[in-house]
Write a protein that holds these residues in place. Structure first.
Motif, PDB file in Angstrom:
ATOM      1  N   UNK A 431       8.708   9.373  -1.752  1.00  0.00           N
ATOM      2  CA  UNK A 431       9.256   8.609  -0.626  1.00  0.00           C
ATOM      3  C   UNK A 431      10.044   7.399  -1.105  1.00  0.00           C
ATOM      4  N   UNK A 432       9.580   6.768  -2.184  1.00  0.00           N
ATOM      5  CA  UNK A 432      10.300   5.633  -2.773  1.00  0.00           C
ATOM      6  C   UNK A 432      10.208   5.729  -4.290  1.00  0.00           C
ATOM      7  N   UNK A 433      11.055   4.981  -4.971  1.00  0.00           N
ATOM      8  CA  UNK A 433      11.089   5.021  -6.435  1.00  0.00           C
ATOM      9  C   UNK A 433       9.897   4.281  -7.035  1.00  0.00           C
ATOM     10  N   UNK A 434       9.703   4.483  -8.328  1.00  0.00           N
ATOM     11  CA  UNK A 434       8.641   3.790  -9.046  1.00  0.00           C
ATOM     12  C   UNK A 434       7.588   4.749  -9.553  1.00  0.00           C
ATOM     13  N   UNK A 435       6.590   4.200 -10.233  1.00  0.00           N
ATOM     14  CA  UNK A 435       5.501   5.008 -10.779  1.00  0.00           C
ATOM     15  C   UNK A 435       4.739   5.690  -9.650  1.00  0.00           C
ATOM     16  N   UNK A 436       4.190   6.883  -9.959  1.00  0.00           N
ATOM     17  CA  UNK A 436       3.449   7.639  -8.949  1.00  0.00           C
ATOM     18  C   UNK A 436       2.032   7.129  -8.775  1.00  0.00           C
ATOM     19  N   UNK A 437       1.548   6.382  -9.742  1.00  0.00           N
ATOM     20  CA  UNK A 437       0.145   5.964  -9.694  1.00  0.00           C
ATOM     21  C   UNK A 437      -0.752   7.075 -10.226  1.00  0.00           C
ATOM     22  N   UNK A 438      -1.998   6.740 -10.476  1.00  0.00           N
ATOM     23  CA  UNK A 438      -2.918   7.685 -11.102  1.00  0.00           C
ATOM     24  C   UNK A 438      -3.171   8.934 -10.288  1.00  0.00           C
ATOM     25  N   UNK A 476       7.846   0.194  -4.047  1.00  0.00           N
ATOM     26  CA  UNK A 476       7.658  -0.271  -2.666  1.00  0.00           C
ATOM     27  C   UNK A 476       6.628  -1.393  -2.615  1.00  0.00           C
ATOM     28  N   UNK A 477       5.558  -1.244  -3.405  1.00  0.00           N
ATOM     29  CA  UNK A 477       4.533  -2.292  -3.447  1.00  0.00           C
ATOM     30  C   UNK A 477       5.116  -3.604  -3.983  1.00  0.00           C
ATOM     31  N   UNK A 478       5.873  -3.499  -5.062  1.00  0.00           N
ATOM     32  CA  UNK A 478       6.488  -4.700  -5.641  1.00  0.00           C
ATOM     33  C   UNK A 478       7.412  -5.373  -4.642  1.00  0.00           C
ATOM     34  N   UNK A 479       8.209  -4.561  -3.940  1.00  0.00           N
ATOM     35  CA  UNK A 479       9.138  -5.090  -2.944  1.00  0.00           C
ATOM     36  C   UNK A 479       8.381  -5.713  -1.765  1.00  0.00           C
ATOM     37  N   UNK A 480       7.287  -5.057  -1.356  1.00  0.00           N
ATOM     38  CA  UNK A 480       6.460  -5.552  -0.256  1.00  0.00           C
ATOM     39  C   UNK A 480       5.895  -6.927  -0.595  1.00  0.00           C
ATOM     40  N   UNK A 481       5.358  -7.060  -1.792  1.00  0.00           N
ATOM     41  CA  UNK A 481       4.787  -8.340  -2.240  1.00  0.00           C
ATOM     42  C   UNK A 481       5.861  -9.430  -2.258  1.00  0.00           C
ATOM     43  N   UNK A 482       7.049  -9.060  -2.783  1.00  0.00           N
ATOM     44  CA  UNK A 482       8.128 -10.045  -2.939  1.00  0.00           C
ATOM     45  C   UNK A 482       8.715 -10.473  -1.594  1.00  0.00           C
ATOM     46  N   UNK A 483       9.077  -9.512  -0.755  1.00  0.00           N
ATOM     47  CA  UNK A 483       9.795  -9.831   0.480  1.00  0.00           C
ATOM     48  C   UNK A 483       8.886 -10.435   1.543  1.00  0.00           C
ATOM     49  N   UNK A 484       7.592 -10.145   1.494  1.00  0.00           N
ATOM     50  CA  UNK A 484       6.656 -10.738   2.455  1.00  0.00           C
ATOM     51  C   UNK A 484       5.967 -11.984   1.900  1.00  0.00           C
ATOM     52  N   UNK A 485       6.372 -12.383   0.691  1.00  0.00           N
ATOM     53  CA  UNK A 485       5.872 -13.605   0.039  1.00  0.00           C
ATOM     54  C   UNK A 485       4.342 -13.637   0.056  1.00  0.00           C
ATOM     55  N   UNK A 486       3.743 -12.536  -0.322  1.00  0.00           N
ATOM     56  CA  UNK A 486       2.288 -12.395  -0.269  1.00  0.00           C
ATOM     57  C   UNK A 486       1.590 -13.426  -1.150  1.00  0.00           C
TER      58      UNK A 486
END
Length: 529
Positions: A431-438, A476-486
């Motif tokens: 669905x989005x780019x990046x690592x697939x995770x374990x 997507x997680x990295x972008x979520x953290x960055x854009x929502x200023x978590x």
């Protein structure tokens, strides 16, 4: 261990060894010219920039490097010190003649291709005068300031060197150009390669799998130049089943003499083939158009100011590139498909007469051929509407064939998300780019293993599959953290519930939101997350 190696290579490279296509590449070029010409070629012609697009698509970081020397003597010296894949020499290269230079190079490096590059049309009569000596060169070209000529020169050498292996192992298609005029083929070849590269890159965009994208450029059609009837006939006979178009002049050498109907004779032989190969006859005499029409070949007048545009149109319209344009019985456009998935869907609803119109003209097989589906396209060529009991059967055959193509292309691979993929098992969408995770990586590996090892062939009645799966990459997680200023909203000693509330107030990217909406519109069953 042997079985595991087999299945690993089968998964990584594919059964047809596409990984090894175009293995003989031109990486180092020795250019022998005056200082002025070398400057013009490097600054204005810039070979590396001309083929940058292809190298980027292949994920390669280096383009061919040009080393320039001003004299033949200097060329012979540097050849002893370094290895080159191609030599390009001008006609005038100092005290030694270009003919003698080529002879000396071939004596020491017989497999090293040498191209002669003319920069004035006035040099052509001199070259024609010594036609018997020209065989020492692997090709002669005329420079008229078109920077794409360098691309054509390099690609023509690469296509010759890889022709035998790539057709046999990769079923790569071939365009045969028969032309003995240096002026004309120096004009035609850059156009052909430019259009083929451009159209192939367009096809690459519709691929859902990144590996397929790289293989698609390696499997692009090759352009092979012949200058005599015998040379053309030999190439045609040897590679008949791979040739997708023949473009021929009408007047050239046949049995050592100029034959004003050599092209007519060649195309007449081509027309006897069971495969309906698109052909063009070129001539500077308009009266030959009637002869071309008599053997059902397209005719192009060499002195027409639309010559190059008509050649470009022929490539797009007849070789299956571009959108598939559905037409009625009068040839009027009624719809078009931009991708294989769209093509499959629209085949279900187009009128019966449109299916008949395209089937009789082999448009379906040409379109599939351009997309690398050579086996299926070839078998489709041999089928006629009369082989089926009804048009409905023809339609069903086409739709089921395309469905199988799409499944086999992406089976066991991680593909970029498309709503259509949700209907298929054994497909994992990104669905989005990046690592697939374990967990995602484990599912993807298991899926690839099950598909590659083909358990159903070894164990009758056993069917092990994975459900259709979609994975959100870590970008997507990295972008979520960055854009929502978590991180700015997190405080010391917050408990999990408080941290969870901060995350729930965040917004997903528009890209992911749109894809998830498409996903949920289709899902009508319990969903594991």
């Amino acid at each position: 261990e042997r079985d595991l190696n087999y299945y690993y290579n089968k998964f990584k490279y594919g059964e047809d060894c596409f990984h090894y296509l175009m293995s003989k590449k031109v990486k180092e070029i020795l250019l022998i010219s005056t200082f002025y010409d070398a400057f013009i070629f490097e600054q204005d012609g810039r070979l590396s920039e001309q083929i940058f697009g292809e190298y980027r698509q292949l994920n390669l970081s280096t383009a061919p490097m040009i080393t320039s020397v001003p004299t033949g003597e200097e060329a012979l010296r540097i050849l002893k010190e370094r290895q080159f894949d191609l030599v390009i020499t001008m006609l005038h290269v100092g005290k030694i003649t270009s003919f003698d230079l080529a002879r000396q190079i071939k004596e020491n490096y017989p497999d090293l291709p040498i191209l002669l590059l003319l920069n004035m049309e006035s040099d052509i009569p001199s070259v024609d005068q010594y036609r018997d000596r020209m065989t020492i060169f692997d090709g002669v070209f005329l420079w008229k300031g078109d920077t794409k000529l360098f691309l054509a020169m390099v690609k023509s050498i690469e296509d010759k060197r890889n022709l035998e292996y790539d057709t046999k192992h990769g079923l790569v298609r071939v365009i045969l150009l028969v032309e003995d005029s240096v002026q004309y083929y120096s004009m035609f070849l850059p156009l052909f390669y430019e259009e083929i590269m451009k159209q192939t890159q367009i096809l690459i965009r519709e691929e859902l799998n990144d590996i397929n994208k790289r293989l698609r450029m390696r499997a692009r059609p090759k352009v092979i130049l012949a200058k005599t009837y015998e040379e053309a006939a030999e190439i045609y006979e040897h590679y008949k089943e791979y040739i997708i178009a023949v473009i021929s002049d009408i007047s050239y050498l046949h049995n050592g003499k100029l034959d004003n109907e050599a092209g007519i004779k060649l195309i007449s032989e081509v027309k006897k083939n069971i495969y309906d190969v698109p052909t063009i006859l070129l001539s500077s005499e308009f009266k030959n158009s009637d002869k071309a029409a008599a053997i059902q070949s397209t005719f192009l007048y060499k002195y027409s100011n639309q010559l190059l545009n008509n050649l470009r149109k022929f490539i797009v319209d007849n070789l299956g590139f571009g959108d598939f344009v559905f037409r009625d019985v009068n040839g009027n456009e009624i719809d078009r498909a931009r991708s294989l998935i769209e093509f499959e869907e629209k085949l279900k609803t187009i009128p019966d007469e449109t299916i008949v119109y395209h089937s009789k003209r082999n448009h379906f097989s040409a379109w599939l051929m351009a997309r690398g589906e050579t086996f299926i396209a070839r078998s489709m060529r041999l089928l006629t509407v009369g082989d089926f009991d009804s048009i409905s059967e023809v339609r069903q055959h086409l739709v089921s064939t395309l469905n199988q193509i799409r499944k086999s292309r992406n089976k066991g691979k991680i593909i970029n998300f498309h709503p259509k993929s949700l209907y298929e098992s054994n497909e994992i969408s990104r669905l989005t780019e990046g690592s697939l995770g374990g967990k995602g990586r484990g599912l993807a590996f298991l899926n690839a293993l099950l598909i590659t090892m083909e358990f159903e062939k070894h164990f009758t009645g056993v069917n092990i599959t994975l459900p259709a799966t979609a994975i959100i990459g870590t970008n997507e997680f990295d972008q979520f953290i960055r854009e929502n200023r978590i991180f700015d909203r997190l405080k010391e000693n917050q408990n999990d519930r408080e941290i969870g509330e901060i995350f729930l107030k965040g917004r997903l990217s528009n890209e992911l939101t749109e894809k998830l909406s498409s996903f949920l519109e289709i899902i009508r069953y319990p969903l594991a997350v």
